[in-house]
Design a protein around this motif. Structure first.
Motif, PDB file in Angstrom:
ATOM      1  N   ILE A  20     101.495 -62.658   3.929  1.00  0.00           N
ATOM      2  CA  ILE A  20     100.079 -63.581   3.934  1.00  0.00           C
ATOM      3  C   ILE A  20     100.516 -64.921   3.215  1.00  0.00           C
ATOM      4  O   ILE A  20      99.860 -66.064   3.575  1.00  0.00           O
ATOM      5  N   ALA A  21     101.466 -65.009   2.176  1.00  0.00           N
ATOM      6  CA  ALA A  21     101.791 -66.258   1.653  1.00  0.00           C
ATOM      7  C   ALA A  21     102.704 -67.349   2.878  1.00  0.00           C
ATOM      8  O   ALA A  21     102.362 -68.381   2.761  1.00  0.00           O
ATOM      9  N   MET A  22     103.345 -66.657   3.718  1.00  0.00           N
ATOM     10  CA  MET A  22     104.054 -67.357   4.682  1.00  0.00           C
ATOM     11  C   MET A  22     103.044 -67.735   5.763  1.00  0.00           C
ATOM     12  O   MET A  22     103.222 -68.841   6.286  1.00  0.00           O
ATOM     13  N   PHE A  23     102.286 -67.141   6.233  1.00  0.00           N
ATOM     14  CA  PHE A  23     101.440 -67.354   7.495  1.00  0.00           C
ATOM     15  C   PHE A  23      99.959 -68.070   7.138  1.00  0.00           C
ATOM     16  O   PHE A  23      99.291 -67.412   6.364  1.00  0.00           O
ATOM     17  N   VAL A  24     100.107 -69.096   7.624  1.00  0.00           N
ATOM     18  CA  VAL A  24      98.936 -69.830   7.288  1.00  0.00           C
ATOM     19  C   VAL A  24      97.633 -69.695   8.394  1.00  0.00           C
ATOM     20  O   VAL A  24      97.933 -69.631   9.427  1.00  0.00           O
ATOM     21  N   GLY A  25      96.197 -69.836   7.657  1.00  0.00           N
ATOM     22  CA  GLY A  25      95.106 -69.693   8.296  1.00  0.00           C
ATOM     23  C   GLY A  25      95.155 -68.380   9.046  1.00  0.00           C
ATOM     24  O   GLY A  25      95.380 -67.231   8.595  1.00  0.00           O
ATOM     25  N   ILE A 167     108.629 -77.226   5.336  1.00  0.00           N
ATOM     26  CA  ILE A 167     109.242 -76.003   5.352  1.00  0.00           C
ATOM     27  C   ILE A 167     109.095 -75.266   3.952  1.00  0.00           C
ATOM     28  O   ILE A 167     109.300 -75.744   2.773  1.00  0.00           O
ATOM     29  N   TRP A 168     108.584 -74.102   4.005  1.00  0.00           N
ATOM     30  CA  TRP A 168     108.422 -73.104   2.790  1.00  0.00           C
ATOM     31  C   TRP A 168     109.221 -72.174   2.595  1.00  0.00           C
ATOM     32  O   TRP A 168     109.515 -71.586   3.602  1.00  0.00           O
ATOM     33  N   THR A 169     109.853 -71.801   1.711  1.00  0.00           N
ATOM     34  CA  THR A 169     110.740 -70.700   1.303  1.00  0.00           C
ATOM     35  C   THR A 169     110.150 -69.925   0.201  1.00  0.00           C
ATOM     36  O   THR A 169     109.737 -70.504  -0.954  1.00  0.00           O
ATOM     37  N   HIS A 170     110.445 -68.855   0.162  1.00  0.00           N
ATOM     38  CA  HIS A 170     110.217 -67.757  -1.020  1.00  0.00           C
ATOM     39  C   HIS A 170     110.491 -68.630  -2.336  1.00  0.00           C
ATOM     40  O   HIS A 170     110.047 -68.489  -3.550  1.00  0.00           O
ATOM     41  N   HIS A 171     112.027 -68.967  -2.280  1.00  0.00           N
ATOM     42  CA  HIS A 171     112.568 -69.533  -3.515  1.00  0.00           C
ATOM     43  C   HIS A 171     113.645 -70.328  -3.180  1.00  0.00           C
ATOM     44  O   HIS A 171     114.052 -69.999  -2.033  1.00  0.00           O
ATOM     45  N   LEU A 172     114.050 -71.352  -3.869  1.00  0.00           N
ATOM     46  CA  LEU A 172     115.200 -72.299  -3.428  1.00  0.00           C
ATOM     47  C   LEU A 172     115.931 -72.546  -4.762  1.00  0.00           C
ATOM     48  O   LEU A 172     115.713 -73.229  -5.534  1.00  0.00           O
ATOM     49  N   LEU A 173     116.898 -71.700  -5.130  1.00  0.00           N
ATOM     50  CA  LEU A 173     117.761 -71.424  -6.292  1.00  0.00           C
ATOM     51  C   LEU A 173     119.283 -71.931  -6.215  1.00  0.00           C
ATOM     52  O   LEU A 173     119.766 -72.484  -6.897  1.00  0.00           O
ATOM     53  N   ILE A 226     111.291 -67.759   4.985  1.00  0.00           N
ATOM     54  CA  ILE A 226     111.356 -69.038   5.259  1.00  0.00           C
ATOM     55  C   ILE A 226     110.637 -69.586   6.450  1.00  0.00           C
ATOM     56  O   ILE A 226     110.660 -68.621   7.428  1.00  0.00           O
ATOM     57  N   THR A 227     109.813 -70.532   6.323  1.00  0.00           N
ATOM     58  CA  THR A 227     108.811 -70.890   7.605  1.00  0.00           C
ATOM     59  C   THR A 227     108.484 -71.973   7.558  1.00  0.00           C
ATOM     60  O   THR A 227     108.661 -72.797   6.297  1.00  0.00           O
ATOM     61  N   VAL A 228     108.090 -72.721   8.770  1.00  0.00           N
ATOM     62  CA  VAL A 228     107.929 -74.054   8.830  1.00  0.00           C
ATOM     63  C   VAL A 228     106.428 -73.967   8.737  1.00  0.00           C
ATOM     64  O   VAL A 228     105.697 -73.471   9.734  1.00  0.00           O
ATOM     65  N   ARG A 229     105.775 -74.411   7.723  1.00  0.00           N
ATOM     66  CA  ARG A 229     104.264 -74.476   7.352  1.00  0.00           C
ATOM     67  C   ARG A 229     103.611 -75.313   8.165  1.00  0.00           C
ATOM     68  O   ARG A 229     102.492 -75.273   8.649  1.00  0.00           O
ATOM     69  N   SER A 230     104.243 -76.587   8.605  1.00  0.00           N
ATOM     70  CA  SER A 230     103.565 -77.746   9.225  1.00  0.00           C
ATOM     71  C   SER A 230     104.367 -78.792   9.906  1.00  0.00           C
ATOM     72  O   SER A 230     105.515 -79.021   9.569  1.00  0.00           O
ATOM     73  N   GLU A 231     103.913 -79.131  11.079  1.00  0.00           N
ATOM     74  CA  GLU A 231     104.674 -80.099  11.793  1.00  0.00           C
ATOM     75  C   GLU A 231     103.925 -81.040  12.267  1.00  0.00           C
ATOM     76  O   GLU A 231     102.886 -80.853  12.924  1.00  0.00           O
ATOM     77  N   ALA A 283      99.155 -77.258   4.268  1.00  0.00           N
ATOM     78  CA  ALA A 283     100.389 -76.467   4.591  1.00  0.00           C
ATOM     79  C   ALA A 283     100.358 -75.487   3.235  1.00  0.00           C
ATOM     80  O   ALA A 283     100.948 -74.349   3.389  1.00  0.00           O
ATOM     81  N   MET A 284     100.023 -75.914   1.913  1.00  0.00           N
ATOM     82  CA  MET A 284     100.226 -75.151   0.797  1.00  0.00           C
ATOM     83  C   MET A 284      98.785 -74.376   0.470  1.00  0.00           C
ATOM     84  O   MET A 284      98.572 -73.880  -0.609  1.00  0.00           O
ATOM     85  N   LYS A 285      97.999 -74.457   1.521  1.00  0.00           N
ATOM     86  CA  LYS A 285      96.680 -73.571   1.391  1.00  0.00           C
ATOM     87  C   LYS A 285      95.964 -74.064  -0.171  1.00  0.00           C
ATOM     88  O   LYS A 285      95.443 -73.193  -0.724  1.00  0.00           O
TER      89      LYS A 285
END
Length: 289
Positions: A20-25, A167-173, A226-231, A283-285
């Protein structure tokens, strides 16, 4: 209390929360009547409260939903049995724009992949989604490439495209991933910035083919999600050699590269300055008040 059952529902909740966090709208859609959808939304929002009794968990109907594949108005439809992932999920492809033979081939591929992914009783919906989408891209490119090669080549002679992605990722550490993000952007001639942490955000801009090469490289790494939220895409004339002047997210850099930012508010400010705040907010809702 049946701990195996509770653990199954816990894993389902974790996987669905991530999807749900990854897929927009409308990219994520529940499939059920109003009462079912309301109960599913409630359990996702309040799982720790709902799981206090086994009876409450048993009253919640098995989850049903679908994910947009962004190709030919197609979807992957998912039914999670109550004891998934111990029990294999039911998944199938649907689209109004493919013939019966193609529909059968894609669903056979999904069936085989589900068996392969679920062999260790692990959650597998996002991996199945990625595999199905890659399979579709390959299949449709094979069937249409010969028909459109001439037109495509002609278009490439007259214009190029400038692409801008978030691009949105669950985390980037990982320091190694952060190093790759910067090095690959320089190598491919992309401008942009990133934010490590939870979630990870990467925003880059450059020639369309280079941006998509960048996406492929990033997705080849191991991510929880990882997903491309907007282009956004803008046309360029072939004669426009200094396309870098058209890049909106240069951040004062004279050469391509990615600049690391520390907070979401910094990203928001930079995007606002570049007149791209709406892209970021959507993209970030985030609802702008």
């Amino acid at each position: 209390m049946d701990t195996t059952f509770v653990n199954s529902r816990q894993l389902q909740w974790e996987e669905l929360s991530l999807l749900i966090a990854m897929f927009v709208g409308n990219e994520f859609q529940w499939v059920g009547d109003e009462d079912q959808i309301e109960s599913w939304k409630s359990v996702i929002d309040n799982f720790n409260l709902v799981q206090t009794t086994i009876r409450n968990l048993e009253e919640i109907p098995p989850f049903r939903f679908r994910l947009s594949l962004d190709i030919n108005n197609s979807w992957i439809n998912v039914f999670l049995p109550l004891r998934y992932p111990k029990v294999q999920p039911e998944c199938y492809f649907s689209s109004d724009n493919v013939n019966r033979q193609t529909w059968t081939e894609i669903n056979s591929e999904i069936e085989m992949k589900v068996k392969e992914l679920n062999i260790n009783d692990e959650c597998c919906i996002f991996e199945l989604y990625q595999h199905t989408k890659s399979y579709l891209i390959e299949k449709f490119s094979q069937t249409t490439l010969s028909d459109y090669d001439d037109n495509k080549n002609e278009k490439e002679k007259t214009s190029l495209q400038l692409s801008r992605i978030l691009i949105w990722t669950h985390h980037l550490l990982s320091l190694e991933k952060r190093k790759n993000i910067c090095q690959w952007a320089e190598e491919l001639g992309l401008w942009g910035f990133s934010k490590p942490g939870y979630p990870g955000i990467i925003i880059v801009e450059g020639l369309d083919d280079k941006v998509h090469e960048y996406i492929l490289r990033l997705k080849s790494l191991r991510w929880q999600a990882i997903t491309v939220r907007s282009e956004q895409i803008e046309p360029l004339d072939l004669e426009e050699q200094n396309y870098g002047e058209r890049v909106k997210i240069r951040l004062g850099r004279s050469k391509p590269g990615v600049t690391e930012l520390e907070t979401m508010s910094e990203i928001s400010a930079k995007m606002r300055k570049a007149d791209l705040e709406e892209m970021f907010m959507s993209a970030m809702k985030i609802n702008k008040k």
